[in-house]
Design a protein around this motif. Structure first.
Motif, mmCIF file in Angstrom:
data_model
loop_
_atom_site.group_PDB
_atom_site.id
_atom_site.type_symbol
_atom_site.label_atom_id
_atom_site.label_comp_id
_atom_site.label_asym_id
_atom_site.label_seq_id
_atom_site.Cartn_x
_atom_site.Cartn_y
_atom_site.Cartn_z
ATOM 1 N N SER A 1 31.305 41.460 56.291
ATOM 2 C CA SER A 1 32.527 42.126 56.752
ATOM 3 C C SER A 1 32.022 43.077 57.931
ATOM 4 C CB SER A 1 33.283 42.721 55.797
ATOM 5 O OG SER A 1 33.947 41.825 54.905
ATOM 6 N N LYS A 2 32.696 42.988 59.087
ATOM 7 C CA LYS A 2 32.482 44.224 60.043
ATOM 8 C C LYS A 2 33.322 45.586 59.688
ATOM 9 C CE LYS A 2 31.336 41.265 63.845
ATOM 10 N NZ LYS A 2 31.747 40.811 65.428
ATOM 11 N N PRO A 3 32.805 46.674 59.860
ATOM 12 C CA PRO A 3 31.378 47.013 60.653
ATOM 13 C C PRO A 3 30.384 46.499 59.616
ATOM 14 C CG PRO A 3 32.473 48.986 59.886
ATOM 15 C CD PRO A 3 33.618 47.859 59.748
ATOM 16 N N ILE A 4 29.317 46.339 60.397
ATOM 17 C CA ILE A 4 28.016 45.695 59.488
ATOM 18 C C ILE A 4 27.316 47.042 59.166
ATOM 19 C CG2 ILE A 4 26.118 44.376 59.674
ATOM 20 C CD1 ILE A 4 27.417 42.952 61.998
ATOM 21 N N GLU A 5 26.894 46.815 57.658
ATOM 22 C CA GLU A 5 25.704 47.392 57.072
ATOM 23 C C GLU A 5 24.441 46.778 57.104
ATOM 24 O OE1 GLU A 5 26.428 50.708 55.898
ATOM 25 O OE2 GLU A 5 28.359 50.817 56.003
ATOM 26 N N ILE A 6 23.661 47.543 57.865
ATOM 27 C CA ILE A 6 22.235 46.961 58.197
ATOM 28 C C ILE A 6 21.690 46.339 57.035
ATOM 29 C CG2 ILE A 6 20.096 47.140 59.212
ATOM 30 C CD1 ILE A 6 22.527 46.678 61.462
ATOM 31 N N GLU A 7 21.560 47.531 55.939
ATOM 32 C CA GLU A 7 20.677 47.254 54.707
ATOM 33 C C GLU A 7 21.469 45.891 53.953
ATOM 34 O OE1 GLU A 7 17.932 48.326 53.855
ATOM 35 O OE2 GLU A 7 17.862 49.479 55.573
ATOM 36 N N GLU A 8 22.745 45.778 54.105
ATOM 37 C CA GLU A 8 23.562 44.824 53.449
ATOM 38 C C GLU A 8 23.182 43.401 54.051
ATOM 39 O OE1 GLU A 8 27.631 43.193 51.866
ATOM 40 O OE2 GLU A 8 27.519 44.978 52.955
ATOM 41 N N LEU A 9 22.956 43.488 55.307
ATOM 42 C CA LEU A 9 22.850 42.547 56.137
ATOM 43 C C LEU A 9 21.204 41.731 55.909
ATOM 44 C CD1 LEU A 9 23.019 40.261 58.742
ATOM 45 C CD2 LEU A 9 22.214 42.209 60.056
ATOM 46 N N LEU A 10 20.273 42.746 55.925
ATOM 47 C CA LEU A 10 18.868 42.398 55.700
ATOM 48 C C LEU A 10 18.656 41.742 54.170
ATOM 49 C CD1 LEU A 10 17.142 45.486 57.197
ATOM 50 C CD2 LEU A 10 17.440 43.114 58.184
ATOM 51 N N ALA A 11 19.536 42.470 53.244
ATOM 52 C CA ALA A 11 19.337 41.717 52.044
ATOM 53 C C ALA A 11 19.939 40.419 51.887
ATOM 54 C CB ALA A 11 20.106 42.633 50.862
ATOM 55 N N ARG A 12 21.108 40.360 52.537
ATOM 56 C CA ARG A 12 21.924 38.889 52.566
ATOM 57 C C ARG A 12 21.230 37.936 53.235
ATOM 58 N NH1 ARG A 12 27.249 38.520 50.754
ATOM 59 N NH2 ARG A 12 28.025 40.675 50.628
ATOM 60 N N VAL A 13 20.119 38.334 54.417
ATOM 61 C CA VAL A 13 19.283 37.307 55.161
ATOM 62 C C VAL A 13 18.084 37.020 54.077
ATOM 63 C CG1 VAL A 13 17.546 37.223 57.014
ATOM 64 C CG2 VAL A 13 19.893 38.241 57.429
ATOM 65 N N ARG A 14 17.439 37.928 53.266
ATOM 66 C CA ARG A 14 16.571 37.764 52.576
ATOM 67 C C ARG A 14 16.999 36.781 51.514
ATOM 68 N NH1 ARG A 14 15.382 43.524 53.166
ATOM 69 N NH2 ARG A 14 16.555 43.777 51.214
ATOM 70 N N SER A 15 18.248 36.786 50.817
ATOM 71 C CA SER A 15 18.744 36.206 49.913
ATOM 72 C C SER A 15 18.752 34.741 50.304
ATOM 73 C CB SER A 15 19.776 36.737 49.338
ATOM 74 O OG SER A 15 20.383 35.811 48.508
ATOM 75 N N GLY A 16 19.508 34.633 51.535
ATOM 76 C CA GLY A 16 19.690 33.303 52.110
ATOM 77 C C GLY A 16 18.348 32.549 52.307
#
Length: 453
Positions: free
Chosen positions: A103-118
């Motif tokens: 969801s926006k606005p983006i939380e960078i730490e959450e984004l990076l965690a989701r990318v790693r998981s993906g």
């Protein structure tokens, strides 16, 4: 190093996401909309895509559907960025192929965690796909090995069982057969003694006369020799069948032997005699055109298996043709309405009885090194497209429960691989099918170069 594609029409969001992802060591490329991103994907094949939903020209959901529809890109982990919070929006995105939402606005730490998981999930998915590909390739190879093992074990167990039964039957039948001659001698002596009594006793008592009338002595004297002869003939027949069964299984003759091929064919025919004489109430005519052959060096048990399989298939084809003839006749008589169309020429009642099912077995010496065995039936014609597949493992035209598609495959392996011969099938001019088996006369020089499973 993982490759990440960022797709967003907002320049500021592009810079923030690109910098954050590059700081984690990822290769990052950026596109402003789904159309530009699609062109990049065709050449770059990213591991993960972070994509905004609302964009001009091609929105994120449409782009996601394109990615997931491409077999080469379907494992790409797709994160959809959206300001939408409705459950229906998320359901729409998941149905469109998105793997995750942010969801926006983006939380960078959450984004990076989701990318790693993906990326972990995407890596596992690709590994699984590659493993499945290797397994599919190995499966076709294992099918052949499995077919050999299954059929070999089945035939070994069957041969062992048949050998045991034949042995158990042979002992009592030998006892019966050997004693029939003594019984014949005894009955002859008894009848001679009875004849002397009749000559000496000219005036028997009424009780004796009544007994003679009850037992019908004259009939007994004339019929008992016939009865003994019938028993002797039956016992001899059983002995011959047992001998043929034991020769057919040949458990005691493992390995390469010099054998009479005609003996193997005759033993096979004897084993299948019940089917030859009762196939759809018609007696199958067997024509043997044996040539003058030398002893052939082969694996006799395996070659008998080939003969059994091909002759059994011939009987099946003849039975199917008989059913087709009778079905055509019944249809033309209006007794059944299941056929989609009538045969081009009417089948009369006489046609049903004029056709004679026939199996012709011929052998001949091609040259000093090879022989040819032809097993021909006048059953249903084998279509060309089936002729090309008939020796493939697990291919069968028979109904469920009647065959597993292993017999002819194993026969091909035995003839071609084990005996360095050839096995092929062709359509005959009469409309039936011919199996041609070509074998070398001698395998001594090559007997250690191959081994059947």
């Amino acid at each position: 190093m993982a490759k990440i594609l960022v797709v967003d029409d907002d320049f500021t969001t592009q810079l923030i996401l690109e910098e954050a992802l590059q700081s984690e060591g990822y290769q990052v490329r950026v596109a402003q909309n789904g159309k530009d991103a699609w062109q990049i994907v065709q050449q770059w094949h990213p591991d993960s895509i972070v994509c905004d939903w609302m964009m001009p020209q091609m929105d994120g959901l449409s782009f996601c559907k394109l990615i997931k529809a491409d077999p080469d890109l379907t494992t790409t982990f797709f994160i959809l960025l959206t300001a939408r919070e409705q459950v229906s929006d998320r359901v729409q995105g998941l149905d469109g192929g998105a793997d995750d939402f942010l969801s926006k606005p983006i939380e960078i730490e959450e984004l990076l965690a989701r990318v790693r998981s993906g990326l972990r999930l995407q890596s596992l998915t690709r590994q699984l796909s590659q493993a499945n590909l290797r397994l599919n390739q190995a499966f076709s190879e294992l099918q052949q090995t499995q077919a050999k093992l299954v059929q070999s074990e089945k035939m070994f167990s069957l041969s062992k069982m048949v050998e045991g039964i034949a042995h158990e039957i042979n002992n009592p039948i030998t006892f019966i057969y050997s004693n029939l001659q003594y019984l014949e001698d005894y009955h002859r002596d008894l009848f001679e003694l009875l004849s002397l009594y009749q000559q000496e006793v000219t005036n028997p008592s009424s009780f004796l006369q009544e007994k003679l009338a009850t037992v019908e002595l004259d009939f007994l004297v004339s019929d008992l020799p016939k009865l003994l002869m019938s028993m002797k003939t039956g016992a001899e027949r059983i002995r011959q069948i047992i001998l043929s069964v034991r020769n057919f299984s040949r458990l005691s003759e493992e390995g390469l032997k010099k054998v009479d091929i005609h003996e193997g064919l005759d033993n096979t025919l004897l084993i299948l005699q019940s089917r030859l004489s009762t196939a759809n109430s018609r007696f199958i005519r067997v024509v043997k055109e044996y040539g003058d052959l030398p002893l052939i060096e082969c694996y006799p048990k395996e070659m008998n298996q080939v003969f059994w399989q091909i002759i059994t298939n011939a009987i099946d084809a003849l039975e199917e043709k008989q059913k087709a003839i009778e079905a055509n006749y019944l249809w033309c008589q209006g007794k059944v309405k299941s056929k989609s169309c009538c045969p081009s020429s009417e089948v009369s009642k006489e046609d049903v009885f004029d056709w004679t099912p026939k199996i012709t077995i011929s052998t001949k010496l091609l040259d000093c090194e090879r022989i040819l065995i032809q097993i021909i039936n006048n059953g249903l014609l084998l279509p060309i497209e089936i002729q090309d597949k008939i020796f493939e493992p697990f291919f069968t035209t028979k109904s469920i429960g009647k065959g597993k598609g292993l017999g002819l495959f194993i026969s091909y392996q035995i003839v071609v691989e084990q005996h360095q011969g050839s096995l092929k099938t062709i359509a005959t001019q009469e409309g039936g099918t011919e199996f041609q088996i070509e074998l070398p006369v001698s395998l001594v020089a090559n007997k250690n170069s191959f081994k059947f499973a």
